[in-house]
Design an enzyme around this catalytic site. Structure first.
Site, PDB file in Angstrom:
ATOM      1  CG  HIS A  85      10.402   6.402   3.749  1.00  0.00           C
ATOM      2  ND1 HIS A  85      10.865   6.761   5.303  1.00  0.00           N
ATOM      3  CD2 HIS A  85       9.116   7.147   3.922  1.00  0.00           C
ATOM      4  CE1 HIS A  85       9.187   6.957   6.040  1.00  0.00           C
ATOM      5  NE2 HIS A  85       8.437   7.210   5.638  1.00  0.00           N
ATOM      6  CG  ASP A  87      14.250   7.974   5.936  1.00  0.00           C
ATOM      7  OD1 ASP A  87      13.756   7.534   5.047  1.00  0.00           O
ATOM      8  OD2 ASP A  87      14.717   9.119   6.260  1.00  0.00           O
ATOM      9  CG  ASP A 118       6.919   6.738   8.462  1.00  0.00           C
ATOM     10  OD1 ASP A 118       7.161   6.488   7.720  1.00  0.00           O
ATOM     11  OD2 ASP A 118       6.679   7.618   9.872  1.00  0.00           O
ATOM     12  CD  GLU A 152       9.050  10.487   4.289  1.00  0.00           C
ATOM     13  OE1 GLU A 152       8.300  11.539   4.408  1.00  0.00           O
ATOM     14  OE2 GLU A 152       9.091   9.946   5.787  1.00  0.00           O
ATOM     15  CD  GLU A 153      10.348   9.481   8.528  1.00  0.00           C
ATOM     16  OE1 GLU A 153       9.820  10.803   8.511  1.00  0.00           O
ATOM     17  OE2 GLU A 153       9.703   8.801   9.060  1.00  0.00           O
ATOM     18  CG  ASP A 179       5.147   6.797   4.083  1.00  0.00           C
ATOM     19  OD1 ASP A 179       4.858   6.022   5.510  1.00  0.00           O
ATOM     20  OD2 ASP A 179       5.606   7.994   3.973  1.00  0.00           O
ATOM     21  CG  HIS A 426       7.158  10.926  13.390  1.00  0.00           C
ATOM     22  ND1 HIS A 426       7.632  12.347  12.786  1.00  0.00           N
ATOM     23  CD2 HIS A 426       7.243   9.032  12.299  1.00  0.00           C
ATOM     24  CE1 HIS A 426       7.597  11.327  11.846  1.00  0.00           C
ATOM     25  NE2 HIS A 426       7.226  10.310  11.275  1.00  0.00           N
TER      26      HIS A 426
HETATM   27  N1  BES Z   1       4.141   8.701   6.672  1.00  0.00           N
HETATM   28  C1  BES Z   1       4.210  10.183   7.097  1.00  0.00           C
HETATM   29  C2  BES Z   1       4.335  10.601   6.387  1.00  0.00           C
HETATM   30  C3  BES Z   1       2.542  11.158   6.824  1.00  0.00           C
HETATM   31  C4  BES Z   1       1.911  10.662   7.744  1.00  0.00           C
HETATM   32  C5  BES Z   1       1.356  10.786   5.742  1.00  0.00           C
HETATM   33  C6  BES Z   1       0.562  10.336   8.262  1.00  0.00           C
HETATM   34  C7  BES Z   1      -0.168  10.785   6.617  1.00  0.00           C
HETATM   35  C8  BES Z   1      -0.351  10.068   7.291  1.00  0.00           C
HETATM   36  C9  BES Z   1       6.154  10.451   6.362  1.00  0.00           C
HETATM   37  O1  BES Z   1       7.134   9.391   7.327  1.00  0.00           O
HETATM   38  C10 BES Z   1       6.680  11.938   7.612  1.00  0.00           C
HETATM   39  O2  BES Z   1       6.768  11.432   8.552  1.00  0.00           O
HETATM   40  N2  BES Z   1       6.893  12.884   7.216  1.00  0.00           N
HETATM   41  C11 BES Z   1       7.450  13.770   7.508  1.00  0.00           C
HETATM   42  C12 BES Z   1       7.600  14.384   6.447  1.00  0.00           C
HETATM   43  C13 BES Z   1       9.331  15.559   6.946  1.00  0.00           C
HETATM   44  C14 BES Z   1       9.871  14.920   7.875  1.00  0.00           C
HETATM   45  C15 BES Z   1       9.598  16.292   6.147  1.00  0.00           C
HETATM   46  C16 BES Z   1       5.799  14.755   8.760  1.00  0.00           C
HETATM   47  O3  BES Z   1       5.230  14.719   7.650  1.00  0.00           O
HETATM   48  O4  BES Z   1       6.384  15.242   9.125  1.00  0.00           O
HETATM   49 MN    MN Z   2       6.683   7.161   6.201  1.00  0.00          MN
HETATM   50 MN    MN Z   3       7.383   9.389   9.152  1.00  0.00          MN
END
Ligand code: BES
Ligand code: MN
Ligand code: MN
Length: 457
Positions: A85, A87, A118, A152-153, A179, A426
């Site tokens: 992603h 974004d 990320d 994705e976010e 990711d 984040h």
């Molecule tokens: N890359 C992350 C997910 C992730 C975090 C995978 C740590 C493995 C280890 C992804 O960008 C993310 O932040 N996903 C969000 C999804 C949500 C907004 C639907 C999340 O997990 O909060």
């Molecule tokens: Mn991610």
């Molecule tokens: Mn993320």
């Protein structure tokens, strides 16, 4: 691989410059004010593929665009679908950044910027590895497809819809995603499980305007009090979520998996020190890794009501609200959770309060099989690039689209994270180690060779 290694070494500095150019684009998907920046990031990604001679499309959606690219066909060779992603999360609070979030800065072996790890930096490794193959060997050893999204976010809504209608176009032998993270510095990982998520906003309304809390307090319901009560009642002091049937479908940890988690070299003290807390907290009866990776949770993500300014103001606020989410684990069904939550909220809603629940997005947890020739191929590639074989981990975060890939394409996903757990995803001062960036590119280049050796289906 020596010609490829030479090429990677000769072009390392330019790869970093390219990453910095990408990071300069503030592609915050959650913020409508950044829509043009999000589109510019899609264009930037598409231009990378065009530069490699791939067929590439920027696909408009109801939300932000998708980028799809495909390498020239190698007959008889397997096909990998790379997902990533472009974004990023909002960068606030801005004042906590040492250098501005969209002015990528190289410091002590890292690049600091929103999206560094990320997912712009990790995603780009799979583009630069393809470039190295083409430049150094004249061609790729396998077929590569890329689907890179800009939502994705915010829940991957558009991509989910697209996948359902384009399974043939996306058909592949395996999906490759970077990711996530390594297990610890120097310990690479292959991730076989992710948690899902169900995300909501709750709005409470009481009197028709803010009131004097002395004149009126005690005689009418206070939405802020009600919000505190309602949210507080969703979890007990043992860390157990208080929604009917919430745990019914949870796939329990097996004794074998608990044993495997406990064998990982997890430095719990470092984990807590790094985030500045003295002790852990969570569901009783589970270890920290179990709580993070394999147990469902409830977390308030935002909370507002009443007076937030300087000093004191005696007010009984007219409204209150919160954003909150559950992390889900495999076999819990988001729609069932939403239905049970609505029932529970209705039960908890005090008289004199109107409640509105907004259902933002959700996705189920996933578990991928470890007994797979693709996992073995990925483990060999990682060992070559990182100097030691990966450990097998689960992750607490969510990548909503993984379940959809499995359902629509019937393909297994390889989750090969190049990040570190102190990368500040984040958070302010997000970073990505440049050494990990280059190792990731090398592992990816090696992965194409390992997958080619497996032959087509
Ligand atoms: N890359 C992350 C997910 C992730 C975090 C995978 C740590 C493995 C280890 C992804 O960008 C993310 O932040 N996903 C969000 C999804 C949500 C907004 C639907 C999340 O997990 O909060
Ligand atoms: Mn991610
Ligand atoms: Mn993320």
């Amino acid at each position: 691989m020596s010609r490829i290694d030479d090429y990677l070494a000769a072009h390392a500095a330019r790869f970093e410059d390219d990453l910095c150019a990408f990071l300069r684009i503030p592609s915050v998907s959650a913020d409508p004010q950044h829509a043009a920046d999000v589109a510019a990031a899609a264009r930037w990604v598409a231009d990378q593929f065009a530069g490699l001679g791939f067929a590439v499309e920027v696909i408009p959606t109801k939300g932000h665009p998708l980028v799809f690219a495909q390498s020239p066909t190698v007959p008889g060779a397997p096909t990998a679908l790379v997902y990533g992603h472009y974004d990023v999360q909002p960068a606030d609070p801005l004042e906590k950044w040492i250098t501005p979030p969209f002015e990528p800065t190289r410091r002590d072996g890292n690049v600091y910027a929103r999206g560094a790890t990320d997912d712009k930096g990790q995603m780009l490794t799979h583009v630069k590895s393809a470039e190295a193959w083409i430049a150094a060997e004249g061609r790729l050893p396998i077929n590569l497809k890329y689907i890179i999204e800009g939502e994705e976010e915010v829940g991957s809504m558009a991509l989910e819809e697209y996948i359902a209608g384009h399974a043939e176009k996306l058909r592949c032998d395996c999906v490759v995603i970077s990711d996530g993270g390594q297990f610890a510095p120097g310990i690479p990982a292959i991730t076989y499980g992710l948690r899902g998520i169900a995300y909501y906003e709750l709005r409470l309304k009481g009197p028709n305007r803010d009131l004097h809390s002395g004149s009126f307090g005690g005689s009418v319901a206070n939405p802020a009090n009600a919000l505190a009560q309602v949210l507080g009642a969703l979890i007990d002091d043992q860390g157990r979520v208080q929604i009917p049937g919430f745990y019914d479908d949870v796939t329990p940890l097996t004794p074998r998996e608990r044993e495997q988690f406990s064998q990982l070299p997890f430095d719990e003290q470092r984990y807590f020190e790094q985030i500045g807390v003295a002790v852990g907290a969570g569901e009783a009866g589970y270890t920290t890794l179990e709580r993070r990776w394999a147990r469902p949770t409830f977390d308030i993500n935002g909370l507002w009501s009443g007076y937030q300014g300087a000093g004191a103001k005696t007010v009984l606020p007219a409204t209150a609200g919160a954003k909150f989410s559950f992390r889900l684990v495999p076999n819990q069904e988001p729609s069932k959770i939403t239905a049970a939550l609505k029932w529970r909220l209705a039960e908890l809603c005090p008289p004199g309060i109107e409640m509105e629940l907004i259902d933002f997005h959700n996705s189920p947890g996933v578990l991928a099989p470890l007994e797979s020739k693709y996992v073995e191929a990925a483990a060999r590639a990682i060992e070559r690039a990182f100097g030691r074989p990966p450990v097998f981990t689960r992750e607490g975060g969510s990548i909503p689209i993984v379940a959809a890939f499995h359902e629509a394409l019937k393909a297994d996903t390889l989750l090969l994270g190049w990040g570190q757990d102190d990368d500040n995803t984040h958070s302010p001062n997000e970073k990505f180690s440049l050494a990990d960036f280059h190792r990731g590119i090398r592992a990816s280049a090696q992965l194409w060779a390992e997958l080619a050796d497996l032959g087509g289906k």
